[in-house]
Design a protein around this motif. Structure first.
Motif, mmCIF file in Angstrom:
data_model
loop_
_atom_site.group_PDB
_atom_site.id
_atom_site.type_symbol
_atom_site.label_atom_id
_atom_site.label_comp_id
_atom_site.label_asym_id
_atom_site.label_seq_id
_atom_site.Cartn_x
_atom_site.Cartn_y
_atom_site.Cartn_z
ATOM 1 N N HIS A 29 0.832 -1.206 0.000
ATOM 2 C CA HIS A 29 0.000 0.000 0.000
ATOM 3 C C HIS A 29 0.870 1.261 0.000
ATOM 4 C CE1 HIS A 29 -3.402 2.639 0.868
ATOM 5 N NE2 HIS A 29 -2.655 3.196 1.822
ATOM 6 N N TYR A 30 1.854 1.306 0.900
ATOM 7 C CA TYR A 30 2.686 2.512 0.994
ATOM 8 C C TYR A 30 3.756 2.550 -0.102
ATOM 9 C CZ TYR A 30 0.227 3.601 5.229
ATOM 10 O OH TYR A 30 -0.779 3.915 6.118
ATOM 11 N N SER A 31 4.086 1.407 -0.659
ATOM 12 C CA SER A 31 4.991 1.396 -1.815
ATOM 13 C C SER A 31 4.327 2.079 -3.003
ATOM 14 C CB SER A 31 5.350 -0.047 -2.192
ATOM 15 O OG SER A 31 6.051 -0.694 -1.157
ATOM 16 N N ARG A 32 3.060 1.782 -3.212
ATOM 17 C CA ARG A 32 2.327 2.428 -4.303
ATOM 18 C C ARG A 32 2.199 3.927 -4.061
ATOM 19 N NH1 ARG A 32 -0.240 -2.616 -3.667
ATOM 20 N NH2 ARG A 32 -0.571 -3.802 -5.604
ATOM 21 N N LEU A 33 1.956 4.292 -2.793
ATOM 22 C CA LEU A 33 1.886 5.711 -2.450
ATOM 23 C C LEU A 33 3.224 6.395 -2.728
ATOM 24 C CD1 LEU A 33 0.496 8.159 -1.113
ATOM 25 C CD2 LEU A 33 1.217 7.257 1.101
ATOM 26 N N ALA A 34 4.316 5.753 -2.337
ATOM 27 C CA ALA A 34 5.644 6.328 -2.557
ATOM 28 C C ALA A 34 5.962 6.455 -4.040
ATOM 29 C CB ALA A 34 6.699 5.477 -1.856
ATOM 30 N N ALA A 35 5.456 5.527 -4.849
ATOM 31 C CA ALA A 35 5.741 5.556 -6.287
ATOM 32 C C ALA A 35 5.174 6.800 -6.958
ATOM 33 C CB ALA A 35 5.191 4.296 -6.951
ATOM 34 N N ARG A 36 4.207 7.450 -6.334
ATOM 35 C CA ARG A 36 3.679 8.699 -6.895
ATOM 36 C C ARG A 36 4.670 9.843 -6.754
ATOM 37 N NH1 ARG A 36 -1.920 8.491 -3.452
ATOM 38 N NH2 ARG A 36 -2.525 6.319 -3.972
ATOM 39 N N HIS A 37 5.650 9.674 -5.858
ATOM 40 C CA HIS A 37 6.580 10.762 -5.559
ATOM 41 C C HIS A 37 8.035 10.394 -5.848
ATOM 42 C CE1 HIS A 37 3.259 12.709 -3.359
ATOM 43 N NE2 HIS A 37 3.007 11.501 -2.868
ATOM 44 N N ALA A 38 8.293 9.184 -6.321
ATOM 45 C CA ALA A 38 9.667 8.708 -6.465
ATOM 46 C C ALA A 38 9.900 8.119 -7.850
ATOM 47 C CB ALA A 38 9.979 7.654 -5.398
ATOM 48 N N ASP A 39 11.160 8.077 -8.256
ATOM 49 C CA ASP A 39 11.503 7.400 -9.500
ATOM 50 C C ASP A 39 11.320 5.894 -9.372
ATOM 51 O OD1 ASP A 39 12.260 9.860 -10.541
ATOM 52 O OD2 ASP A 39 14.384 9.586 -10.065
ATOM 53 N N TYR A 40 11.644 5.355 -8.180
ATOM 54 C CA TYR A 40 11.647 3.903 -8.027
ATOM 55 C C TYR A 40 11.476 3.563 -6.557
ATOM 56 C CZ TYR A 40 12.800 -0.742 -9.905
ATOM 57 O OH TYR A 40 12.758 -2.045 -10.342
ATOM 58 N N VAL A 41 10.758 2.469 -6.305
ATOM 59 C CA VAL A 41 10.503 2.005 -4.939
ATOM 60 C C VAL A 41 10.883 0.529 -4.850
ATOM 61 C CG1 VAL A 41 8.779 1.676 -3.131
ATOM 62 C CG2 VAL A 41 8.596 3.633 -4.694
ATOM 63 N N VAL A 42 11.650 0.161 -3.834
ATOM 64 C CA VAL A 42 11.945 -1.236 -3.540
ATOM 65 C C VAL A 42 11.145 -1.615 -2.306
ATOM 66 C CG1 VAL A 42 13.719 -2.906 -2.915
ATOM 67 C CG2 VAL A 42 14.231 -1.114 -4.577
ATOM 68 N N ALA A 43 10.228 -2.565 -2.493
ATOM 69 C CA ALA A 43 9.322 -2.996 -1.427
ATOM 70 C C ALA A 43 9.860 -4.287 -0.823
ATOM 71 C CB ALA A 43 7.916 -3.205 -1.984
ATOM 72 N N VAL A 44 10.346 -4.216 0.400
ATOM 73 C CA VAL A 44 11.006 -5.336 1.065
ATOM 74 C C VAL A 44 10.052 -5.994 2.046
ATOM 75 C CG1 VAL A 44 12.857 -5.965 2.659
ATOM 76 C CG2 VAL A 44 13.312 -4.352 0.788
ATOM 77 N N GLU A 45 9.944 -7.313 1.963
ATOM 78 C CA GLU A 45 9.094 -8.076 2.872
ATOM 79 C C GLU A 45 9.722 -9.446 3.084
ATOM 80 O OE1 GLU A 45 6.623 -9.461 5.384
ATOM 81 O OE2 GLU A 45 6.206 -7.426 4.662
ATOM 82 N N GLN A 46 9.688 -9.963 4.315
ATOM 83 C CA GLN A 46 10.379 -11.209 4.615
ATOM 84 C C GLN A 46 9.618 -12.455 4.177
ATOM 85 O OE1 GLN A 46 10.983 -11.804 8.801
ATOM 86 N NE2 GLN A 46 8.828 -12.193 9.218
ATOM 87 N N ASP A 47 8.316 -12.381 4.018
ATOM 88 C CA ASP A 47 7.503 -13.555 3.736
ATOM 89 C C ASP A 47 7.385 -13.769 2.225
ATOM 90 O OD1 ASP A 47 5.440 -15.428 3.366
ATOM 91 O OD2 ASP A 47 4.494 -14.856 5.254
ATOM 92 N N PRO A 48 7.906 -14.890 1.686
ATOM 93 C CA PRO A 48 7.814 -15.140 0.245
ATOM 94 C C PRO A 48 6.385 -15.181 -0.274
ATOM 95 C CG PRO A 48 9.399 -16.644 1.253
ATOM 96 C CD PRO A 48 8.686 -15.945 2.370
ATOM 97 N N VAL A 49 5.444 -15.639 0.551
ATOM 98 C CA VAL A 49 4.040 -15.692 0.123
ATOM 99 C C VAL A 49 3.508 -14.284 -0.114
ATOM 100 C CG1 VAL A 49 1.711 -16.417 0.766
ATOM 101 C CG2 VAL A 49 3.679 -17.841 1.385
ATOM 102 N N VAL A 50 3.801 -13.375 0.795
ATOM 103 C CA VAL A 50 3.333 -11.997 0.677
ATOM 104 C C VAL A 50 3.965 -11.330 -0.546
ATOM 105 C CG1 VAL A 50 3.278 -9.741 1.803
ATOM 106 C CG2 VAL A 50 2.919 -11.813 3.146
ATOM 107 N N VAL A 51 5.265 -11.541 -0.730
ATOM 108 C CA VAL A 51 5.951 -10.932 -1.874
ATOM 109 C C VAL A 51 5.396 -11.479 -3.181
ATOM 110 C CG1 VAL A 51 8.182 -10.643 -3.033
ATOM 111 C CG2 VAL A 51 8.030 -10.458 -0.545
#
Length: 487
Positions: free
Chosen positions: A321-343
């Motif tokens: 959710h916040y990665s998408r929000l950040a993408a409105r203001h940034a060139d690129y966003v890296v969304a890091v999450e530990q759970d492979p299922v979630v990713v």
């Protein structure tokens, strides 16, 4: 063929910005990759230069560049190449710069499968044109958000009669075998790839696929038979094997049919894991609607107030959710999450949206990707690759400090260390009395975290920069901070 515009100016010459060799590019002596400022350069010897020019003049290669399936590449004139590279190279290419370099053990199952399919698609286009790829490594692919891209232009070479795909073994070890683990056994492949830079050996797979498991799609041919052939030909030279295949009638048509068969197999190797605790975390983490709205306003204001956002790291991104929000203001966003299922779920959603500015990665911040390969630098650690203009760490600190027993000072040092000089940290502190923090503390001995307090956290933040924004959420048990970090 000119690299696509990624928002960076392409300077006319790379000679004035200093030169740095890419540590992971030494394995093919015919070419070497260098960094010169924002330029990514590939130096070629005489043979590789001839192969490149034939490749550039082919009918199949330019469309791959135009479609974005191969990274943008152009040959520099001797004058443009300048004096920055050693004189014994015959030609210099300039490549499109990938926004953030990741490693296959940081990808989800669907990401690895899509990368494998792109590699096979490229090979299938190359074979009828008389070309092959010398390598089959997953490391030859990177990402523009949810879009895979092939980056090893130096891997293309003319196809010789009777020659099998030289990259087949690498493809199996770094792409096919990890996919078999997930699709047939339900195992996460990431620890396997992280532990061995060359991937999973056929002998290891044979031990896992015995009995009825031998009959799983792809296993008999690409695990048991492949392992047997490797052992049988261990003492034979490449020339002997090529001659044997040529005598047996191995042709380009046979090779193309094999690639098509591999594509069909890989498409079947889907993996739909069962839901984990983290999949529903956004629903179960205890935010009220008022809290969510206030949090989103604070994060949006912090992103808007900063002068520049080339790269944003969203740590503990969950559903993005916040990665998408950040993408409105940034060139690129890296969304890091530990759970492979979630990713994996996030990647599939981003892929469906066509989102090219958000890259989801599987990574545990309490055990992040270390440097690997030769001398520990062939594959750069996550910390070495991460230099973000903004680091988002929302609903994360308590999981590291309480859930993983990382001292609060270490948590703050880690988060601020992932930012570029002069960058900012947007972080959420969950108070000890918050229901989520209380749930974690309930599983710990009493009094084990005496320093997990808001005043201690604020003092630690102040030691790394200036707290330029502070907002307590309406529930009263969570506080958001915007921290301008020192240059």
């Amino acid at each position: 063929m000119v690299a696509p515009d990624l928002g960076r100016a392409v300077r006319p010459t790379p000679s004035d910005a200093g030169l740095r060799v890419e540590p992971g590019s030494f394995r093919d002596p015919a070419n070497r990759v260098y960094h010169c400022g924002d330029d990514v350069l590939r130096a070629l010897d005489e043979t590789a230069a001839a192969h490149w020019r034939a490749l550039a003049a082919s009918t199949f290669f330019p469309p791959l560049i135009s479609a974005g399936k191969v990274c943008g590449t152009e040959e520099l004139s001797p004058a443009a190449a300048g004096r920055s590279l050693p004189a014994d190279w015959a030609a210099v290419l300039r490549h499109e710069r990938i926004p953030f370099v990741s490693h296959p053990y940081e990808w989800s199952h669907a990401m690895l499968r899509d990368a494998a399919l792109l590699h096979l698609e490229i090979l299938r286009a190359a074979l009828p044109a008389g070309f092959t790829t010398k390598d089959g490594s997953a490391y030859n692919l990177q990402w523009r958000g949810s879009e895979p891209v092939f980056i090893d232009v130096g891997s293309f070479a003319p196809l010789r009669d009777g020659e099998p795909w030289a990259g087949y073994r690498q493809f199996c070890q770094t792409m096919l075998y990890p996919l078999l683990l997930g699709a047939h056994l339900g195992l996460d492949f990431q620890p396997w790839l992280r532990s061995r830079i060359d991937g999973i050996e056929a002998d290891q797979m044979v031990r896992l696929f015995r009995g009825r498991r031998r009959l799983s799609p792809g296993v008999l041919t690409h695990v048991h038979l492949h392992g047997s052939v490797q052992r049988r030909n261990a003492d034979r030279s490449t020339a002997d094997v090529r001659a044997q295949l040529r005598d047996a009638g191995y042709t380009g048509e046979v090779a193309l049919a094999a690639v098509r068969g591999m594509e069909k197999l890989v498409r079947r190797l889907d993996h739909q894991p069962s839901a984990s605790h983290w999949v529903d975390y956004q629903r179960t983490c205890g935010y009220s609607g008022e809290d969510r709205a206030a949090k989103e306003r604070f994060v949006a204001a912090a992103l808007t107030s900063a002068p520049r956002h080339g790269l944003v790291l969203d740590l503990g991104a969950n559903d993005g959710h916040y990665s998408r929000l950040a993408a409105r203001h940034a060139d690129y966003v890296v969304a890091v999450e530990q759970d492979p299922v979630v990713v994996d779920r996030l990647y599939r959603a981003l892929r469906a949206e066509g989102e090219r500015r958000v890259l989801p990665l599987v990574l545990d911040l309490a055990d992040p990707s270390p440097g690997g390969g030769w001398r520990g630098v062939e594959r750069a650690s996550f910390a070495a690759r991460a230099s973000a203009d903004t680091v988002l760490a929302l609903a994360l600190v308590h999981h590291l400090a309480i859930g993983r027993n990382v001292p609060l000072a270490e948590v703050v040092s880690c988060l601020t260390g992932l930012a570029a000089p002069g960058g900012q940290l947007v972080v959420e502190f969950v108070h000890p009395e918050d229901p989520m923090a209380a749930r974690l503390l309930a599983n710990k001995p009493d009094g084990i975290f005496p320093h997990y307090r808001r005043d201690t956290f604020e003092a630690l933040l102040a030691a790394h920069g200036t707290i330029s924004g502070r907002w307590e959420l309406p529930a009263g048990t969570r506080t958001l901070y915007q921290v301008a970090l020192g240059a």
